[in-house]
Design a protein around this motif. Structure first.
Motif, mmCIF file in Angstrom:
data_model
loop_
_atom_site.group_PDB
_atom_site.id
_atom_site.type_symbol
_atom_site.label_atom_id
_atom_site.label_comp_id
_atom_site.label_asym_id
_atom_site.label_seq_id
_atom_site.Cartn_x
_atom_site.Cartn_y
_atom_site.Cartn_z
ATOM 1 N N ALA A 192 3.875 -8.867 -9.188
ATOM 2 C CA ALA A 192 3.572 -9.052 -10.617
ATOM 3 C C ALA A 192 2.064 -9.017 -10.859
ATOM 4 O O ALA A 192 1.587 -8.386 -11.816
ATOM 5 C CB ALA A 192 4.164 -10.374 -11.107
ATOM 6 N N LEU A 193 1.308 -9.678 -10.009
ATOM 7 C CA LEU A 193 -0.145 -9.681 -10.154
ATOM 8 C C LEU A 193 -0.727 -8.294 -9.908
ATOM 9 O O LEU A 193 -1.663 -7.866 -10.590
ATOM 10 C CB LEU A 193 -0.764 -10.676 -9.173
ATOM 11 C CG LEU A 193 -0.551 -12.171 -9.472
ATOM 12 C CD1 LEU A 193 -0.979 -13.018 -8.290
ATOM 13 C CD2 LEU A 193 -1.306 -12.581 -10.735
ATOM 14 N N SER A 194 -0.180 -7.561 -8.942
ATOM 15 C CA SER A 194 -0.673 -6.219 -8.621
ATOM 16 C C SER A 194 -0.420 -5.246 -9.763
ATOM 17 O O SER A 194 -1.260 -4.389 -10.065
ATOM 18 C CB SER A 194 -0.010 -5.705 -7.337
ATOM 19 O OG SER A 194 -0.345 -6.523 -6.236
ATOM 20 N N GLU A 195 0.740 -5.348 -10.386
ATOM 21 C CA GLU A 195 1.069 -4.459 -11.500
ATOM 22 C C GLU A 195 0.165 -4.712 -12.705
ATOM 23 O O GLU A 195 -0.104 -3.798 -13.487
ATOM 24 C CB GLU A 195 2.529 -4.629 -11.889
ATOM 25 C CG GLU A 195 3.488 -4.071 -10.842
ATOM 26 C CD GLU A 195 4.942 -4.328 -11.173
ATOM 27 O OE1 GLU A 195 5.807 -3.598 -10.653
ATOM 28 O OE2 GLU A 195 5.219 -5.268 -11.940
ATOM 29 N N ARG A 196 -0.341 -5.919 -12.817
ATOM 30 C CA ARG A 196 -1.212 -6.277 -13.937
ATOM 31 C C ARG A 196 -2.640 -5.776 -13.733
ATOM 32 O O ARG A 196 -3.319 -5.383 -14.687
ATOM 33 C CB ARG A 196 -1.218 -7.797 -14.083
ATOM 34 C CG ARG A 196 -2.294 -8.336 -14.992
ATOM 35 C CD ARG A 196 -2.220 -9.834 -15.101
ATOM 36 N NE ARG A 196 -3.286 -10.319 -15.952
ATOM 37 C CZ ARG A 196 -3.274 -11.495 -16.560
ATOM 38 N NH1 ARG A 196 -2.230 -12.304 -16.406
ATOM 39 N NH2 ARG A 196 -4.274 -11.875 -17.320
ATOM 40 N N ALA A 197 -3.108 -5.758 -12.501
ATOM 41 C CA ALA A 197 -4.513 -5.450 -12.210
ATOM 42 C C ALA A 197 -4.815 -3.960 -12.354
ATOM 43 O O ALA A 197 -3.968 -3.109 -12.123
ATOM 44 C CB ALA A 197 -4.858 -5.918 -10.806
#
Length: 466
Positions: free
Chosen positions: A288-293
């Motif tokens: 989830a964090l990777s998709e946001r960055a």
């Protein structure tokens, strides 16, 4: 480094205006002055004009360096040819153009300034009788179609029976019978003239490459600088934080650190991962964090036991920088742009091949490694390649062997990757971190800390350039 040995890495074919500006600036940093470049360009332009054996020449000059090229050409055409120069007398003129206009006042040419359409229309006879018209109005700095009074100048030149020779690149809307390109072609079919740019201005990274970094708009909002996620830590707790600080100082607006290890740095957003190392139990949150960055920097201080997590996260990253413990097989790759930052040992680990000792051999090997993405091979001379292009970075200092400098480099590359293609981001990151290391080493020698580099980065990367 012996420049003659690097000829095989020189790029050929058309060059973008932005890249050409970087090469010009690198040449000037290596000691070739702007006026020297302009003199060489103007002389080459005059030679192309002479090929038409004209009796009368009309040179159209803007107020930038392209106009200065035209003024130099006019000076070389003054003997035996009836030469007239019509120059824009409106707005700010570049220093080099102003310099050559002053010299031209002492040459055997006719000077005619123009400020409006009516000024040009009064000079109609010069357009009608010229055998050759030199287009030195706008050059590579042009954006869109020209406005008045340049639009009238273009219309009158197009209607003239004269041959038109463009300086470097045709002014938008202007026809061209010949284009005299300086150093490398910017358009198809151009005649290329060598203007004496040193080989190393093109195949090594220099201060000119910093001009490729886009300026922050005056109306930029929070987050416009990009969001970087750093995934790492566990065995080595400080590494992801050095990468995060590097990213912040290189212009990223938001940097998150996903790690089991916490360091109290208020500028960084800590995303806590329970436990002592990163494992599969963290995957849902990390994805989830990777998709946001905008960019994920991964591997700093990670340890050898978390590679399955790196593999699982990689396809969810828009762009990524893989460093240190993320440099293992199978080699992870982001959806769009990927930068890999190995030292010689890590390169051997991901390619199953040992590098030669010499710089040329290492560059050949790196280019042929078959790695999809951009490879930033760290060493005494850094080598950057995308499998086609090769660039060398000569900045740095032996004191940078201290632990953590590679983490700072990965963070800087991550921040730049928010705004630049991978190859350009890697080149600039290597140059800037090396320069920062030189500055710190001059003050602290072998007592350098990786954290010392961080605060030096903005002064190199964002200093005002004229």
């Amino acid at each position: 480094m012996e420049p003659e040995r690097f000829g095989e890495f020189i790029e050929t074919g058309p060059v973008t205006p932005a890249r050409m500006r970087a090469i010009d600036a690198n040449a000037m940093a290596l000691g070739v002055t702007e006026l020297q470049l302009m003199e060489s360009a103007g002389r080459a332009l005059a030679e192309q004009v002479l090929a038409f054996t004209p009796a009368r020449v009309l040179v159209l000059c803007g107020n930038g360096n392209n106009g200065g090229d035209g003024m130099v050409a006019a000076r070389y055409l003054q003997r035996g040819i009836d030469t007239s120069v019509i120059y824009l007398d409106l707005g700010k003129r570049s220093k080099a153009c102003e310099h050559n206009l002053a010299a031209l006042r002492h040459a055997a040419v006719t000077l005619q300034p123009f400020r409006c359409r009516e000024d040009l229309e009064a000079l109609q006879a010069l357009f009608n009788t010229a055998g050759v018209i030199v287009d030195a109005l706008l050059g590579t700095g042009s954006r869109g179609m020209a406005k008045e009074p340049l639009a009238t100048c273009i219309r009158m030149a197009n209607a003239s029976p004269a041959k038109i020779v463009a300086a470097d690149i045709p002014t938008p809307g202007m026809r061209a019978d010949r284009v005299c390109a300086f150093h490398r072609a910017k358009t198809a079919g151009a005649t290329v003239a060598d203007i004496g740019i040193p080989l190393m201005a093109e195949c090594t990274v220099g201060p000119g490459d910093l001009t490729l970094l886009p300026a922050r708009g005056k109306k930029a909002h929070k987050g416009a600088g990009g969001e970087v996620l750093v995934i790492g830590g566990g065995p080595y707790q400080g590494a992801p934080y050095l990468a995060g600080l590097g990213a912040l100082r290189a212009g990223a607006d938001i940097v998150r650190i996903a790690s089991p290890a916490f360091e109290p740095i208020p500028d960084l957003i800590y995303e806590r991962l329970e436990g002592k190392k990163i494992g599969t139990e963290h995957l849902e949150r990390l994805i989830a964090l990777s998709e946001r960055a905008d960019v994920v920097v991964c591997g700093n201080g990670l340890g050898a036991e978390s590679h399955s997590v790196v593999e699982a996260i990689a396809p969810h990253c828009k762009n990524a920088v893989f460093d240190a413990d993320a440099l293992r097989l199978p080699l992870p790759a982001a959806k769009s742009e990927t930068i890999y930052t190995p030292h010689a040992g890590e390169y051997a680990r991901i390619t199953k091949t040992a590098l030669p000792d010499d710089t040329i051999g290492r560059a050949r090997a790196a280019r042929k490694a078959g790695i999809k993405g951009t490879l930033l091979l760290k060493g005494h001379t850094d080598i950057i390649t995308d499998g086609t292009r090769v660039r060398f970075n000569r900045t740095g200092d032996p004191a940078m062997t201290t632990g953590g400098t590679g983490d700072v480099l990965a963070g800087v590359a991550g921040a730049l990757l928010c705004h630049l293609p991978g190859f350009e981001a890697a080149c600039i990151a290597a140059f800037v971190c090396g320069k920062a290391g030189e500055i710190v080493a001059a003050e602290r020698g072998s007592g350098m800390l990786a954290s010392d580099l961080v605060d030096r980065i903005p002064g190199i990367l964002f200093r005002k350039r004229v």
